[in-house]
Design a protein around this motif. Structure first.
Motif, short mmCIF file in Angstrom:
data_model
loop_
_atom_site.label_atom_id
_atom_site.label_comp_id
_atom_site.label_asym_id
_atom_site.label_seq_id
_atom_site.Cartn_x
_atom_site.Cartn_y
_atom_site.Cartn_z
N ILE A 79 0.85 -1.18 0.00
CA ILE A 79 0.00 0.00 0.00
C ILE A 79 0.89 1.24 0.00
O ILE A 79 1.83 1.33 0.80
CB ILE A 79 -0.93 0.02 1.24
N LYS A 80 0.62 2.17 -0.88
CA LYS A 80 1.40 3.39 -0.97
C LYS A 80 0.89 4.40 0.06
O LYS A 80 -0.26 4.84 0.01
CB LYS A 80 1.32 3.98 -2.37
N LEU A 81 1.76 4.75 1.00
CA LEU A 81 1.44 5.73 2.03
C LEU A 81 2.33 6.96 1.85
O LEU A 81 3.25 6.97 1.04
CB LEU A 81 1.64 5.12 3.42
N LEU A 82 2.05 8.00 2.63
CA LEU A 82 2.87 9.20 2.56
C LEU A 82 4.31 8.93 2.98
O LEU A 82 5.25 9.55 2.48
CB LEU A 82 2.27 10.31 3.44
N SER A 83 4.50 8.01 3.93
CA SER A 83 5.85 7.68 4.39
C SER A 83 6.54 6.66 3.50
O SER A 83 7.69 6.33 3.74
CB SER A 83 5.79 7.12 5.82
N LEU B 46 4.57 -2.49 10.25
CA LEU B 46 3.58 -1.57 9.72
C LEU B 46 3.33 -0.46 10.73
O LEU B 46 3.59 -0.63 11.93
CB LEU B 46 2.26 -2.29 9.44
N PRO B 47 2.82 0.68 10.29
CA PRO B 47 2.42 1.72 11.25
C PRO B 47 1.33 1.19 12.18
O PRO B 47 0.52 0.34 11.82
CB PRO B 47 1.91 2.85 10.37
N LEU B 48 1.31 1.71 13.38
CA LEU B 48 0.38 1.22 14.39
C LEU B 48 -1.07 1.37 13.94
O LEU B 48 -1.89 0.48 14.17
CB LEU B 48 0.62 1.95 15.71
N GLY C 65 9.92 1.10 1.96
CA GLY C 65 9.70 1.14 0.53
C GLY C 65 10.72 1.95 -0.24
O GLY C 65 10.62 2.06 -1.46
N ARG C 66 11.70 2.55 0.43
CA ARG C 66 12.70 3.36 -0.27
C ARG C 66 14.03 2.60 -0.32
O ARG C 66 14.42 1.96 0.64
CB ARG C 66 12.90 4.70 0.42
N SER C 67 14.70 2.71 -1.43
CA SER C 67 15.99 2.05 -1.57
C SER C 67 17.15 2.96 -1.22
O SER C 67 18.25 2.49 -0.99
CB SER C 67 16.15 1.55 -3.02
N ARG C 68 16.92 4.27 -1.16
CA ARG C 68 17.99 5.22 -0.85
C ARG C 68 17.73 5.82 0.52
O ARG C 68 16.58 6.09 0.88
CB ARG C 68 18.04 6.32 -1.91
N PRO C 69 18.76 6.07 1.31
CA PRO C 69 18.55 6.63 2.65
C PRO C 69 18.05 8.06 2.59
O PRO C 69 18.41 8.84 1.70
CB PRO C 69 19.94 6.55 3.28
#
Length: 257
Positions: free
Chosen positions: A34-38, A52-54, A111-115
């Motif tokens: 699921i695509k979230l803002l984070s 997952l987020p709470l 979901g991100r590959s770069r820091p």
């Protein structure tokens, strides 16, 4: 007419902010990312665990699509150890510091590959500092430890490693011990009028603990301010009364009395 709001955040507002904490779940059903803002959440594949987020974990728990794994610091053995450390440790500081920083000097969002950040000067906070997941250390308390504990006990009591009543009692004991230590530390720090002054080390204090004690500290400071103002007014009245007496003596001398 709207009533004035108390200073700081309320208990409900702090609990709402704590839902950004990451927790570990065991999915019961398959669920795509699921695509979230984070960032995008990891795909759920039973019985593999996922973080997952709470708020999302609570939603899946309510739908009976996942179980929540309680963090290690919420186990009875860890709570007993934390209570023992708080009661036997230095009364001027809390013995349960926040979780350590990640092993690397950077953290990546889900979901991100770069820091996102890089460098030793970064101060990590939720959701980058996973203090409520199953991989969190047992001897530390995260910033939102009390809110997460209350939420899990209320909505995921069947996932707890022990009866919910036992864990709830231990959490209550830990809260009382830490609250007494904070109030005693405020007195030593000079808020109650100590001439030596000082400061209170708030390292390891949780969000709800700060929010609940804010009113107490502000009340004490306001009381000390009122006492100081009253003492200053009394001193000025005495000085004015003394000055009037000296002027009367000078007038009597001028008249030859």
């Amino acid at each position: 007419m709207a009533l004035p709001l108390p200073p700081g955040l309320t208990h409900a507002e702090v609990a709402f902010l704590s839902e950004m904490e990451m927790v570990t779940v065991v999915p019961r059903q398959r669920l795509e990312s699921i695509k979230l803002l984070s960032g995008a959440t990891p795909p759920l594949r039973p019985p593999a665990r996922a973080d997952l987020p709470l708020w999302l974990a609570l939603l899946l728990k309510k739908q009976r699509r996942a179980n929540i794994v309680p963090p290690p610091w919420l186990h009875p053995a860890s709570l007993h150890d934390l209570i023992h450390r708080e009661t036997k440790s230095d009364p001027e500081k809390f013995s349960a510091p926040p979780p350590p920083r990640p092993a690397r000097a950077h953290a990546s969002a889900p979901g991100r590959s770069r820091p996102l950040y890089d460098g030793e000067s970064v101060s990590f906070s939720p959701p980058f500092l996973h203090g409520c997941t199953a991989a969190a250390p047992a001897g530390y308390l995260p910033y939102h430890w009390l809110e997460v504990a209350e939420t899990l006990l209320a909505h995921a009591a069947d996932d707890m490693p022990a009866p919910a009543g036992e864990i709830r009692g231990l959490v209550r004991d830990l809260v009382e011990v830490r609250a007494a230590k904070m109030r005693a530390g405020i007195g030593r720090a000079g808020v109650l009028g100590d001439e030596d002054g000082g400061f209170l080390d708030l390292t390891g204090v949780g969000a709800i603990e700060l929010a609940e004690n804010r009113g107490f500290v502000l009340g004490v400071v306001d009381g000390v301010r009122r006492i100081g103002a009253s003492a200053e007014a009394s001193r000025r009245e005495e000085e004015e009364a003394g000055g009037d007496g000296e002027e009367e003596d000078e007038d009597d001398e001028d008249m030859g009395i």
